[in-house]
Design an enzyme around this catalytic site. Sequence first.
Site, mmCIF file in Angstrom:
data_model
loop_
_atom_site.group_PDB
_atom_site.id
_atom_site.type_symbol
_atom_site.label_atom_id
_atom_site.label_comp_id
_atom_site.label_asym_id
_atom_site.label_seq_id
_atom_site.Cartn_x
_atom_site.Cartn_y
_atom_site.Cartn_z
ATOM 1 N N HIS A 49 0.820 -1.207 0.000
ATOM 2 C CA HIS A 49 0.000 0.000 0.000
ATOM 3 C C HIS A 49 0.851 1.253 0.000
ATOM 4 C CE1 HIS A 49 -3.809 -2.150 1.599
ATOM 5 N NE2 HIS A 49 -3.625 -2.267 0.310
ATOM 6 N N CYS A 69 2.913 -5.959 -25.660
ATOM 7 C CA CYS A 69 2.719 -5.171 -24.439
ATOM 8 C C CYS A 69 3.580 -5.619 -23.263
ATOM 9 C CB CYS A 69 1.245 -5.144 -24.047
ATOM 10 S SG CYS A 69 0.578 -6.769 -23.679
#
Length: 754
Positions: A368, A681
């Site tokens: 986080h 990608c």
Amino acid sequence: MQTPPSAGWSGARRLLRRLRDLMAAGTTAEERLNQTVRLIASDMVAEVCSVYVMRAGEVLELFATEGLNPEAVHNTRMRVGEGLIGDIAAHARAIAASDAWAHPNFSYRPETGEDLFRSLMGVPIMRGGRVAGVLAVQNKAQRLYTDEELETLETVAMVLAELIASGDLINPSEPILADATAIVPRRLDGLRLNAGLAIGTALLHAPRVTIRQMVAENPAEELERLKTAVAAMHSQLDTLMTTTDISGELQDVMESYRMFAQDRGWLARIREAINSGLTAEAAVQKVQNDMRARMREVTDPYLRERLLDLEDLTARLLTHLSGAVFDSSEMPADAIVFARAMGPAELLDYDRTKLKGLVLEEGSATSHVAIVARALDIPVLGRVTEVLDRVETGDQVVVDGDNGQVFLRPGQDVLDAVRHSMQVKADLRQRYAAIRHMPSMTHDGQQVSLLLNAGLLIDLQHLDETGADGIGLYRTEIPFMVRSSYPDVATQTELYKKILDAADGRPVTFRTLDIGGDKTLPYFDAGEDENPAMGWRAIRIGLDRPLMLRQQLRAMILAAAGRELRVMFPMIATIAEFRAARALLDQELTRAEDRGEPLPDRVKVGAMLEVPSLMWQMPQLLARVDFLSVGSNDMMQFLFAWDRGSPRLSDRYDTLAPGALAFFDDLVRKARSASVPLTLCGEMAGRPLEAMALIGLGFRALSMSAGSIGPVKMMTRSLDVRQFRPLLDQTMHRPVETLRTVLRSYARDRGVAL
Ligand code: PEP
Ligand code: MG
């Protein structure tokens, strides 16, 4: 076998009180330690009680004993990992062995006379997340130690940790000075969590609060203090969330963090520790110590991150208990914050205008705090082992997020080099900004679409910043990973809508969930595979759990109402898999139509090309897809049997190997002959030299992270493909390891900007 009399909380409290009196006595530290081992031995009905203290060079030295041979004191030394005592220190974990002789790690020291003792219970003495020593009791008989006794011993170990930290027994910095690192310049390696370079002043995050009193007079009073502090913490968090400008995933991150603050189990354990006789501060710290010990065992990345959030809450709660409020005005103007681990809220406590970088001993890309730091756009390093032992607040430091390095007290040469790189980067940024609105077209007029890889809402700001043509890969699992529960259709719809809105008409290719492997969701158990990259992941999970996939597709359809919807499925290995996935999409389209919901204008469905088997099913595949996108990260790993996560293999093979280029060449021809658009990608798309090769081979769409768009565009605009292509034809089948050197020479000779 004997079972001892149960001590219970009142017993622990009594022992702690006696310990407190003992610690307050005006004797020497050594004498206090001797009295402590005597007291514990008698209180816990043990024949032996010993304290080992960690000395320089990771050696545990016997400092005090009741029951073992007194001559062994200061003579018996053992390495971390050696014997049961060494094992306790190595794993920072308690051992309670009724038959120590049968323990696989048992080894005894004849000089101590401990061969007489059959059972052993020992706990680590923890200080600031590190092992400062070991406290152990031993008995002659085979004896079962109770959980309560273990708790008591752990609590006593906390008191001893303070004694060791007081510096009266050994110089507390001794283990650090052992490798003479405190003043010399030093470079440490870590994991890049966010790119960027910064020079600044070190600010150690951890010790905001020193716990002065460990043993409480009155538990009821301590429980009350805890209650008040918890309430204050909650209200501060609420304020932080309402006054800070956070949105999207940051909001989710903070919500799940706030949920932890209300975790009943956590608070209950703290209350329990208070009931055993500790002050509220000491109880909070004790629960945290236990948690850290557990954390060493936890491998699940999500759980680890959540435990780190709890560390953040501990620090916060301690601040409230002690009344020591953090004042960000005292931060240096160029602060680089160093922490063992940190929760997202703690980072937001710092003044953002002064925060220039972050260095963590723990941390991963999905932590986080890393997500928040990325949003703040500061360089971040994780997993910098033992950096806190080597840096002091006020040190000059350099964080090189690009290369995953931190320099402590750098010499003038390093500073000069870093300042130069910062200048070069700033110049380059300006040059990239200058070509942002220019077409990405080769020198000889070939249009190459440069797209963005994204996974968080905060990535979308890069669309305008970089001038990317759209989003070539939206990794939908990332928003799922930062949540604490499964997002329902409405939540997903909202999210996908926001992405399409931000793209403002530019194409967005959503990749359906690619979970499994190392991407775990806390609310979904994907089990464990021996070989997770080739295990139950991505579309394999999607097809086996169709409800999950259908809900995701439903949300995408709803979000794309009136616009184009582009969906691609990851890790397709067979035509049947693609057909099954597409059938689910068709089912959802029909469902939406039957319900009279507005439909997308156009739907384009593609497959990711990540598994080599598809190469031999091309005609069937090309007939069924609207586009293909090569996931070269996975494709390379499967082509070369090359674990993409293995650091030992990271340089072993090259994406510019003849085999890889010949593979791409073949693929481009096949896709072109069927007029199916082809994109790449994986990470290689974002590296200018690799991108040059791919464009030479015929790729006309590449998707990459935001930082790569500028450099790749600059390269593209300086490349003449018609002139370059023959070189590939001549060299592609050479029996060499890589064509890197050949390609680099070409670029240099022809002025291609790399
Ligand atoms: C790839 O495999 O190249 C890819 C783009 O997917 P991911 O890196 O998310 O596996
Ligand atoms: Mg992949």
